[in-house]
Design an enzyme around this catalytic site. Sequence first.
Site, PDB file in Angstrom:
ATOM      1  N   ARG A 201      22.548  55.813  32.960  1.00  0.00           N
ATOM      2  CA  ARG A 201      21.183  54.918  32.127  1.00  0.00           C
ATOM      3  C   ARG A 201      21.278  55.922  30.707  1.00  0.00           C
ATOM      4  NH1 ARG A 201      18.009  51.325  31.216  1.00  0.00           N
ATOM      5  NH2 ARG A 201      15.769  51.928  30.272  1.00  0.00           N
ATOM      6  N   HIS A 203      17.933  56.401  28.455  1.00  0.00           N
ATOM      7  CA  HIS A 203      17.079  56.339  28.121  1.00  0.00           C
ATOM      8  C   HIS A 203      15.466  57.132  27.569  1.00  0.00           C
ATOM      9  CE1 HIS A 203      13.034  55.122  30.671  1.00  0.00           C
ATOM     10  NE2 HIS A 203      11.864  55.896  30.454  1.00  0.00           N
ATOM     11  N   SER A 204      15.278  55.961  26.871  1.00  0.00           N
ATOM     12  CA  SER A 204      14.021  56.862  25.845  1.00  0.00           C
ATOM     13  C   SER A 204      13.311  57.361  26.537  1.00  0.00           C
ATOM     14  CB  SER A 204      14.243  56.021  24.848  1.00  0.00           C
ATOM     15  OG  SER A 204      14.888  55.475  23.924  1.00  0.00           O
ATOM     16  N   GLY A 244       9.002  55.057  21.457  1.00  0.00           N
ATOM     17  CA  GLY A 244       9.316  54.121  21.300  1.00  0.00           C
ATOM     18  C   GLY A 244       9.755  53.572  19.970  1.00  0.00           C
ATOM     19  N   ARG A 245      10.893  53.449  20.151  1.00  0.00           N
ATOM     20  CA  ARG A 245      11.847  52.520  19.987  1.00  0.00           C
ATOM     21  C   ARG A 245      12.499  53.664  18.928  1.00  0.00           C
ATOM     22  NH1 ARG A 245       9.637  47.931  21.081  1.00  0.00           N
ATOM     23  NH2 ARG A 245      10.103  48.037  18.712  1.00  0.00           N
ATOM     24  N   ASP A 277      13.700  48.612  16.073  1.00  0.00           N
ATOM     25  CA  ASP A 277      14.185  49.707  16.675  1.00  0.00           C
ATOM     26  C   ASP A 277      14.729  50.839  16.442  1.00  0.00           C
ATOM     27  OD1 ASP A 277      15.425  51.318  18.624  1.00  0.00           O
ATOM     28  OD2 ASP A 277      16.257  49.599  20.392  1.00  0.00           O
ATOM     29  N   ARG A 279      16.173  54.171  17.041  1.00  0.00           N
ATOM     30  CA  ARG A 279      16.702  54.722  17.903  1.00  0.00           C
ATOM     31  C   ARG A 279      18.214  53.990  17.211  1.00  0.00           C
ATOM     32  NH1 ARG A 279      15.425  52.527  23.737  1.00  0.00           N
ATOM     33  NH2 ARG A 279      14.934  50.789  22.536  1.00  0.00           N
ATOM     34  N   THR A 300      21.228  48.946  31.326  1.00  0.00           N
ATOM     35  CA  THR A 300      21.041  48.043  30.342  1.00  0.00           C
ATOM     36  C   THR A 300      20.553  47.029  30.132  1.00  0.00           C
ATOM     37  OG1 THR A 300      20.279  48.233  28.156  1.00  0.00           O
ATOM     38  CG2 THR A 300      22.610  48.779  28.308  1.00  0.00           C
TER      39      THR A 300
END
Length: 344
Positions: A201, A203-204, A244-245, A277, A279, A300
Site C-alpha cells: 500500500r 499511502h499519502s 491533500g493529493r 492530483d 502526487r 489501490t
Amino acid sequence: MTRPLAPSASVPRLSPSDPGFIAVHRAIGEIAAGRPVVIRDGLQALLASPIDGGPVLSGRLAITGARAGYLGLDAAPTVVEAEPDRATLAAIAMADRAQIASHMRGGSIASAAAELAKMAERVPAMTLGDADHAAPGTLACHAGDVLAFRSALAFTQRPIASAPVPLAAGATANVTAFRNAIGGTVTAVVVGDVDRGALVRVHSACVTGDILGSLKCDCGAQLRLALGRIASEGGILLYTAQEGRGIGLANKLRAYALQDKGLDTVDANIALGFHDDERDYAAAGNVLTQLGLKSVRLMTNNPTKAAGLESQGIICEPVPLIGPVTPDNERYLATKKSRSGHHL
C-alpha cells in the site's frame, strides 16, 4: 489535469551537490517563509513573491495553467495584470471566480514561480517584480533548475533509521525511514519477508483522515484496512508526505472551503491552481526498488497510482481497497469514481 508522470530516467539532470539544486532548495525555504526570490532564465530575471503571505511586488500575478483554464483563459501558465492590491490579486488566485482586466501568456519564469510556490506548499500564484529592486541578499535560482528539481529529488531517498514496532493491527513491523536530500521522508512499514508479488500500500499522508478521523474522505479507513491486511498476510505500507493529493494541508483546507461552496474535490483543487492530483510516485518507486521489489500487488482503487509506479519500473497488480461509504464521504467517493477513474 492530473500531474504528468515523472520520468523514469535513471540519471536525473540535477544532483544534490549541484549549485542549481542547492539554490532551488534554499529558494523553496524562502518562499515558504513568505520572502521573495529572483528567478532567472537566460538574460531575463524577475523577482517573485507568494500571494498568500509575501509582499505584493506589483499588479502582475503569475498563475498556473490549471487556474487560467478555470478562469476561462487558455490553460497555460499566464501572467495577469490587475491593481496591485492584495485582495484583488488574491481573488484572482484563489476565489471561485474573479474579474480579470488583462493577461498574457507566461513563460518559463512564470512556470517556475508557480512550481516554487507548490513545492513550498503555498498557493501557486506569485506577484512579479523587477529583479533590480531585489533587496540585498535576496536568493536567486534558475527557472530550468526549478522545473527539474522535483524529479531529481525523488531519486535521493536513502534509508537512515530502522526499528521494530508492534502494531495494533496484530503484528510487529520493521519500520524504516527513508530520507531525501532536503530532509523529506518516506516511511516503510514492513511485515514479514517480502519478495516478488508482495502486498503493498502506497499511502499519502492525511492529517484530517488518518489522525483526526475526518468523515469527509476514506483515507483513514483505507489506512486501517491496509495495515490489517499487511499484519495478517505480510507486506509493505509506504507512508508518503503528500497531503491533500500533493497540495499540502493548508491548501487542502482551502479546497475544503471551496467544496463547502459547491465545488467537488477535483474542481476545488483546479480552482486553486493545482492539477486535480499533484502526487508523484517516483520516490515511492525508488524506495520499493531499494527494498528489492519490482513486482507488487498494489492495494489501490486509483489507476493513476499504479501507472505512476509502473513508470518507475514497478509492475503492479491492483488489489481493491474499499472503505465504508457514509453520508459525509459519499460525494467525495462519487467524484473519485466519475472524474478521477477510481475503481469503486
